[in-house]
Design a protein around this motif. Sequence first.
Motif, PDB file in Angstrom:
ATOM      1  N   GLY A 162      39.318  63.432  -3.180  1.00 51.35           N
ATOM      2  CA  GLY A 162      38.438  64.371  -2.240  1.00 51.35           C
ATOM      3  C   GLY A 162      38.062  65.711  -2.621  1.00 51.35           C
ATOM      4  O   GLY A 162      38.274  65.978  -4.029  1.00 51.35           O
ATOM      5  N   PRO A 163      37.463  66.741  -2.072  1.00 52.89           N
ATOM      6  CA  PRO A 163      37.439  66.311  -0.369  1.00 52.89           C
ATOM      7  C   PRO A 163      35.968  65.307  -0.098  1.00 52.89           C
ATOM      8  O   PRO A 163      35.467  64.734  -1.068  1.00 52.89           O
ATOM      9  CB  PRO A 163      36.688  67.702  -0.076  1.00 52.89           C
ATOM     10  CG  PRO A 163      35.985  68.043  -1.196  1.00 52.89           C
ATOM     11  CD  PRO A 163      36.775  67.624  -2.459  1.00 52.89           C
ATOM     12  N   ASP A 165      35.281  61.165   1.102  1.00 59.25           N
ATOM     13  CA  ASP A 165      36.117  60.022   0.964  1.00 59.25           C
ATOM     14  C   ASP A 165      36.066  60.005  -0.664  1.00 59.25           C
ATOM     15  O   ASP A 165      35.264  60.123  -1.484  1.00 59.25           O
ATOM     16  CB  ASP A 165      35.238  58.949   1.319  1.00 59.25           C
ATOM     17  CG  ASP A 165      34.619  58.872   2.901  1.00 59.25           C
ATOM     18  OD1 ASP A 165      35.364  59.410   3.521  1.00 59.25           O
ATOM     19  OD2 ASP A 165      33.580  58.502   3.217  1.00 59.25           O
ATOM     20  N   PRO A 166      37.533  59.530  -0.968  1.00 61.85           N
ATOM     21  CA  PRO A 166      37.932  59.465  -2.325  1.00 61.85           C
ATOM     22  C   PRO A 166      37.246  58.298  -2.859  1.00 61.85           C
ATOM     23  O   PRO A 166      37.108  57.315  -2.155  1.00 61.85           O
ATOM     24  CB  PRO A 166      39.368  59.589  -2.465  1.00 61.85           C
ATOM     25  CG  PRO A 166      39.586  59.029  -0.923  1.00 61.85           C
ATOM     26  CD  PRO A 166      38.781  59.497  -0.053  1.00 61.85           C
TER      27      PRO A 166
END
Length: 288
Positions: A162-163, A165-166
């Motif tokens: 992240g930050p 959505d990974p």
Amino acid sequence: MASRRSPTARQRRLMAELSRLRRSSGLSRVEVAERIGSTDTTIWRYETGLTRPRPSDVSVLTEVYGVTGEARDSLIQMAGEARRRGWWHRYRQALKPGFDSYIGLEAEAAVVRSYEPLVVPGLMQTEPYARAVIEAAAVTQTPAEVDEKVSVRVSRQRLLYGPGDPIQLVALLDEAVLRRRIGGPGVMREQLEHLVDLGGLPNVEIRVVPFSAGAHAAMDGKFCLLSFPDPEDPDLVYLEQATSGLMPKDPEEVRRYTLMFGSLTALALGAEASAAFIARTARRCSSH
């Protein structure tokens, strides 16, 4: 939708949309250019991504193509986003041609599928391992350029955490990746242990293609497939050479590598068996 936004990915979508809208309108580039007081070369450059149009340019084009409301606002916003500079822009002089574009597209990708026959993929390298790899390949590079490349490699890894959505990462590693001692036993053990830790993340899958698998479809070398959160953005493949990177535009090429990845996956150990294999290899690093 992923919350990450990349100027490179925004430009890719914008050029595709402008090209699609012009074809749907039935107008040629010459006819569009005449209506907006420009040249057909300029329209061609917009549609091929060689020039990033200003929001005002896109606004004029939407009038020609009859685009209104939210669709028009979205295109104008996209043009503004495409003209920004990503964090990697400051390092572009140290990167091989084509790789800066790849980083920009990777930054907005939802899924990365990678096959690597020689070294751990950059997204999963520890800093000491990354430095050892980069220094070994730095035939004509200065120490400052090596430092910049290491910084880029480490910075990219934020995508896994992240930050926003990974990114989802599926990595197929040839057994040679685990066996090749890079940076000495300590560096190699730390790297392999890091792979085991990464494999525990819900968004990371690591599979080993063992030597026992024999010959396979990807014997020609490494490749990386990117998939994006919006279905309007087609998948792409990235091929890297010693001095440059290439992203073929032919959809058939992408399909070929997608099938190749599936073939390799069928030969690879499962995720749990791969983690155990990597852990055993890590323990052996300090005993040889």
